[in-house]
Design an enzyme around this catalytic site. Structure first.
Site, short mmCIF file in Angstrom:
data_model
loop_
_atom_site.label_atom_id
_atom_site.label_comp_id
_atom_site.label_asym_id
_atom_site.label_seq_id
_atom_site.Cartn_x
_atom_site.Cartn_y
_atom_site.Cartn_z
CB CYS A 57 -3.56 0.87 -2.40
SG CYS A 57 -3.16 2.29 -2.88
CD GLU A 67 -0.19 7.19 6.01
OE1 GLU A 67 0.65 7.10 6.71
OE2 GLU A 67 -1.14 5.92 5.90
CG ASP A 69 -2.01 1.00 1.45
OD1 ASP A 69 -2.71 1.78 0.63
OD2 ASP A 69 -2.27 1.47 2.33
CB SER A 70 0.49 4.91 -0.56
OG SER A 70 -0.80 4.66 0.65
CB CYS A 88 -9.69 5.09 0.78
SG CYS A 88 -7.93 4.94 1.46
CG HIS A 121 -5.14 4.90 4.74
ND1 HIS A 121 -4.80 4.69 3.35
CD2 HIS A 121 -4.42 5.33 5.41
CE1 HIS A 121 -3.52 5.09 3.87
NE2 HIS A 121 -2.81 5.66 4.24
N1 DGL Z 1 -4.82 3.41 0.77
C1 DGL Z 1 -4.63 3.89 -0.19
C2 DGL Z 1 -6.28 3.24 -0.53
O1 DGL Z 1 -6.45 2.80 -0.50
C3 DGL Z 1 -4.81 5.50 -0.41
C4 DGL Z 1 -3.86 6.15 0.44
C5 DGL Z 1 -3.06 7.39 -0.17
O2 DGL Z 1 -3.57 8.24 -0.91
O3 DGL Z 1 -1.80 6.75 -0.57
O4 DGL Z 1 -6.69 4.22 -2.21
#
Ligand code: DGL
Length: 293
Positions: free
Chosen positions: A90, A169, A27-28, A201, A203
């Site tokens: 992600c 984050e 993931d990012s 997402c 997150h």
């Molecule tokens: N976790 C990422 C997603 O599911 C997004 C976070 C980011 O913007 O890097 O899209």
């Protein structure tokens, strides 16, 4: 419903996939740990190698071509450490780079959007489905496409919620600030009469309690909040079984025991990441190693 897994092109040399190898997950940043948690629960004997690209987070505000480049670098880093399959934990990467990764890599690649879309349709009675995601995910149109491929009768209301990733984050997941942001982002979904909110997402499950509470207070219908982590883990289990890649106690391996056997890599700020691992995975903070891509 099976998992679509692309085979390597006829001409490409075939990688020998060994069931003892770990699963690569990336993931990012931190968000993919919500998927790791579900995979570890569904597949406790699997070893996991996780990469959070914390040097480049967030991906969600970047162009598709940049996200594809970052995703290729993450995938290369995991594949070079030998993994038997790749889970793109992600939504932003799954939305814009999944087909590129599948075409380039000679191992199974699973994203989170298709499982999430199937879970959303299954949870909806009215088939008016709301999606919150990053700007990149929403702009790609990946959710409406995925949902419509499951049910042509579905109506998708997809909206970007760009403030939610930075809040997670930063660990700012309780109180007035995230609540007000969530209220604002839920408004168009409530107006459209949605009965499902997809957390598009990885997150967002960290904000799930606030999202559920605010959605229940605002929506006319009873509302289900759906995230793709659980569905992704289930589809991964099916794929590993079908491909005879599933690691089990019976294969002579010692069980990884809950969320035990997880190696964590990041590209920056390991300490901040380490502090958050307890919250995402339970137990004490985990060891985290920094790598360069
Ligand atoms: N976790 C990422 C997603 O599911 C997004 C976070 C980011 O913007 O890097 O899209």
């Amino acid at each position: 419903m099976g998992v679509s897994v692309d085979e390597a092109p006829e001409s490409a040399p075939r990688r020998r996939l060994d069931r003892e190898l770990p699963l690569g997950v990336f993931d990012s940043g931190l968000g993919g740990l919500t998927v790791v948690r579900e995979i570890a629960a569904a597949l406790p004997d699997e070893r996991l190698l996780y990469l959070g690209d914390t040097a480049r987070v967030p991906y969600g505000a970047r162009s598709a071509s940049t996200v594809i480049r970052y995703a290729q670098a993450c995938a290369r880093a995991l594949v070079s450490r030998r993994v038997k399959a790749l889970v793109v934990a992600c939504n932003t990467v799954s939305a814009v780079a999944l087909e590129v990764l599948r075409a380039e890599l000679d191992l199974p690649v699973i994203g989170v959007i298709e499982p999430g879309a199937r879970a959303a349709v299954a949870a909806s009675r009215t088939l008016r489905i709301g999606v919150l995601g990053t700007a990149g995910t929403i702009a790609s149109g990946a959710y409406p496409r995925a949902v419509i491929s499951v049910s042509t009768r579905a109506e998708v209301h997809a909206h970007a919620a760009p403030l939610l990733v930075p809040l997670v984050e930063e660990g700012w997941t309780e109180g007035d600030v995230p609540r007000l942001a969530v209220q604002r982002y839920l408004e168009p979904l409530a107006r459209a009469g949605c009965d499902v909110v997809v957390l598009g997402c990885t997150h967002y499950p960290i904000l799930r309690t606030i999202i559920e509470t605010e959605a229940r207070a605002r929506f006319e219908h009873p509302v289900a909040v759906v995230d793709s982590a659980h569905a992704t883990a289930a589809e991964l289990a099916t794929m590993l079984t079908e491909r005879k890649l599933r690691r089990t106690g019976a294969s002579g391996a010692s069980g990884a025991n809950g969320t035990g056997d997880i190696e964590l890599l990041v590209t920056d700020r390991p300490r901040a990441f380490q502090e958050m691992t307890a919250r995402f995975l339970g137990g004490p903070p985990r060891d985290v190693q920094v790598i360069d891509l």
